[in-house]
Scaffold this motif. Structure first.
Motif, PDB file in Angstrom:
ATOM      1  N   THR A 108       0.887  -1.067  -0.102  1.00  0.00           N
ATOM      2  CA  THR A 108      -0.081  -0.006   0.017  1.00  0.00           C
ATOM      3  C   THR A 108       0.900   1.222  -0.003  1.00  0.00           C
ATOM      4  O   THR A 108       0.492   2.368  -0.682  1.00  0.00           O
ATOM      5  CB  THR A 108      -0.940   0.111   1.167  1.00  0.00           C
ATOM      6  N   ARG A 111       2.231   1.951  -3.390  1.00  0.00           N
ATOM      7  CA  ARG A 111       1.160   2.449  -4.233  1.00  0.00           C
ATOM      8  C   ARG A 111       1.127   3.927  -3.958  1.00  0.00           C
ATOM      9  O   ARG A 111       0.936   4.689  -4.933  1.00  0.00           O
ATOM     10  CB  ARG A 111      -0.030   1.363  -4.161  1.00  0.00           C
ATOM     11  N   GLN A 112       0.968   4.236  -2.726  1.00  0.00           N
ATOM     12  CA  GLN A 112       0.828   5.434  -2.203  1.00  0.00           C
ATOM     13  C   GLN A 112       1.879   6.566  -2.810  1.00  0.00           C
ATOM     14  O   GLN A 112       1.759   7.739  -3.274  1.00  0.00           O
ATOM     15  CB  GLN A 112       0.511   5.635  -0.955  1.00  0.00           C
ATOM     16  N   ARG A 114       3.901   5.989  -5.522  1.00  0.00           N
ATOM     17  CA  ARG A 114       3.575   6.051  -7.023  1.00  0.00           C
ATOM     18  C   ARG A 114       2.383   7.171  -7.320  1.00  0.00           C
ATOM     19  O   ARG A 114       2.595   8.057  -8.066  1.00  0.00           O
ATOM     20  CB  ARG A 114       3.045   4.802  -7.524  1.00  0.00           C
ATOM     21  N   ASP A 115       1.601   6.986  -6.396  1.00  0.00           N
ATOM     22  CA  ASP A 115       0.123   8.096  -6.820  1.00  0.00           C
ATOM     23  C   ASP A 115       0.668   9.575  -6.646  1.00  0.00           C
ATOM     24  O   ASP A 115       0.389  10.247  -7.413  1.00  0.00           O
ATOM     25  CB  ASP A 115      -1.029   7.774  -5.929  1.00  0.00           C
ATOM     26  N   ALA A 116       1.362   9.645  -5.535  1.00  0.00           N
ATOM     27  CA  ALA A 116       2.039  11.087  -4.946  1.00  0.00           C
ATOM     28  C   ALA A 116       2.865  11.654  -6.180  1.00  0.00           C
ATOM     29  O   ALA A 116       2.878  12.728  -6.522  1.00  0.00           O
ATOM     30  CB  ALA A 116       2.579  11.010  -3.841  1.00  0.00           C
ATOM     31  N   TRP A 117       3.691  10.967  -6.783  1.00  0.00           N
ATOM     32  CA  TRP A 117       4.718  11.349  -7.674  1.00  0.00           C
ATOM     33  C   TRP A 117       3.841  11.621  -9.080  1.00  0.00           C
ATOM     34  O   TRP A 117       4.337  12.494  -9.761  1.00  0.00           O
ATOM     35  CB  TRP A 117       5.622  10.004  -7.992  1.00  0.00           C
ATOM     36  N   VAL A 118       2.968  10.550  -9.398  1.00  0.00           N
ATOM     37  CA  VAL A 118       2.286  10.792 -10.624  1.00  0.00           C
ATOM     38  C   VAL A 118       1.325  12.122 -10.755  1.00  0.00           C
ATOM     39  O   VAL A 118       1.372  12.938 -11.690  1.00  0.00           O
ATOM     40  CB  VAL A 118       1.168   9.721 -10.742  1.00  0.00           C
ATOM     41  N   LYS A 119       0.858  12.397  -9.489  1.00  0.00           N
ATOM     42  CA  LYS A 119       0.204  13.832  -9.364  1.00  0.00           C
ATOM     43  C   LYS A 119       0.858  14.858  -9.519  1.00  0.00           C
ATOM     44  O   LYS A 119       0.412  16.050  -9.977  1.00  0.00           O
ATOM     45  CB  LYS A 119      -0.657  13.761  -7.844  1.00  0.00           C
ATOM     46  N   ASP A 128       4.606   1.379 -15.364  1.00  0.00           N
ATOM     47  CA  ASP A 128       4.011   1.215 -14.040  1.00  0.00           C
ATOM     48  C   ASP A 128       4.417  -0.048 -13.552  1.00  0.00           C
ATOM     49  O   ASP A 128       4.736  -1.080 -14.130  1.00  0.00           O
ATOM     50  CB  ASP A 128       2.450   1.588 -14.114  1.00  0.00           C
ATOM     51  N   TRP A 131       0.998  -4.398 -10.357  1.00  0.00           N
ATOM     52  CA  TRP A 131       0.515  -4.384  -8.905  1.00  0.00           C
ATOM     53  C   TRP A 131      -0.242  -5.609  -8.518  1.00  0.00           C
ATOM     54  O   TRP A 131      -0.852  -6.007  -7.405  1.00  0.00           O
ATOM     55  CB  TRP A 131      -0.856  -3.380  -8.972  1.00  0.00           C
TER      56      TRP A 131
END
Length: 316
Positions: A108, A111-112, A114-119, A128, A131
């Protein structure tokens, strides 16, 4: 058990740093901007930016992890000397384990990150993460300053699915100041544990035999070094092959994978900017971790990280 858990995550971080470094100079679209950054960056600026990239990933995480800095040297020789730059360039390397959360949450946290860097508009190095893998890794880079970072999961207990999330960030290459790199290298290469060093060199020799490719002349950063933190110490051996054509690289990597699998190593793949995945393999008997990563020059970079066993004799 503690030693096995620690080396699994910490040594994978060593490998992640090396894989990221191999790709740092490969993006032709931003090459001019990157070289300009290299000309003006210093260690303080690189440190500040690397910390920022880590915080961007961690600050919004839930559950909230505690950052534990690993023993990798912050400032080291530039592994990615692929663009004709001077051989005395350095890179800033920052690595943290994300501790204080249940092992079941490691995936988790990756993944978080990854999400922060993508934003923030950062780019994947190639693709990617997978997962569906219980222990995924994701490799990205910042724009336009071209810092490379990896969020990954080291295996703590495969049967339970428990892992240890970690983040590494590597700066572009820049010119050193004050001779600190040479001093640091001398410090870390003075006390090399004899038995662990022999184990690392033995693994390197077997990998060399499996690749069936001549090794290149030693570069800055090659050879034996020691990494340590407050709990453990590791011997690290690095070297490179001569440049290969792409089809030769693919065949050499396949031979290496065949060797690892036949010798009982656990094998996983990590994306690189070359299009040919790097191999990261773990030896269950002595907890050594090996990384074989293609670079943009055509050379294949090899690194083996072996834990120092308490009580074994160090030599000077």
């Amino acid at each position: 058990m503690k030693l096995n858990c620690t080396i699994s995550a910490a040594a994978l971080l060593c490998m992640a740093v090396a894989v990221a470094a191999c790709g740092t100079q490969q993006d032709g679209s931003g090459n001019g901007a990157t070289k300009s950054k290299q000309a003006t960056m210093d260690e303080q600026q690189a440190s500040k930016r690397a910390e920022e990239v880590v915080r961007q990933a961690v600050d919004g995480m839930s559950p909230k992890p505690t950052l534990k800095r690993t023993g990798l040297r912050p400032l080291g020789a530039c592994v990615a000397s692929d663009d004709g730059g001077s051989d005395d360039r350095v890179q800033y390397r920052l690595t943290y384990q994300l501790t204080g959360v249940p092992g079941s949450k490691a995936k988790t946290l990756v993944r978080q990150a990854r999400d922060a860097w993508v934003k923030l508009g950062y780019k994947f190095q190639s693709s990617d993460a997978d997962w569906s893998d219980p222990f995924p890794s994701v490799s990205m880079r910042t724009e336009p300053d071209d810092f490379w970072m990896t969020a990954l999961t080291g295996v703590v207990d495969r049967a339970k699915g428990d892992g240890l999330a970690a983040i590494s960030v590597t700066s572009p290459c820049f010119a050193p100041s004050g001779g600190s790199t040479a001093d640091s290298a001398a410090l870390h290469r003075t006390h090399v544990d004899e038995r662990a060093g022999h184990r690392a060199l033995d693994h390197s020799s077997r990998i060399y035999d499996a690749l069936q490719v001549r090794h290149a002349q030693a570069q800055v950063g090659d050879g034996i070094s020691v990494y340590e933190d407050s709990e453990e110490r590791y011997v690290h051996h690095a070297w490179s092959t001569q440049p290969l054509a792409e089809d030769e690289t693919v065949r050499a990597m396949a031979r290496a994978q065949t060797y690892f699998e036949s010798a009982g190593w656990t094998v996983r793949h990590v994306p690189t900017g070359t299009g040919v995945p790097a191999i990261v393999a773990r030896n269950a008997e002595d907890s050594s971790v090996a990384q074989i990563a293609p670079s943009s020059t055509g050379a294949v970079r090899v690194a083996v990280t072996t834990p120092v066993v308490p009580g074994e004799t160090a030599v000077t």
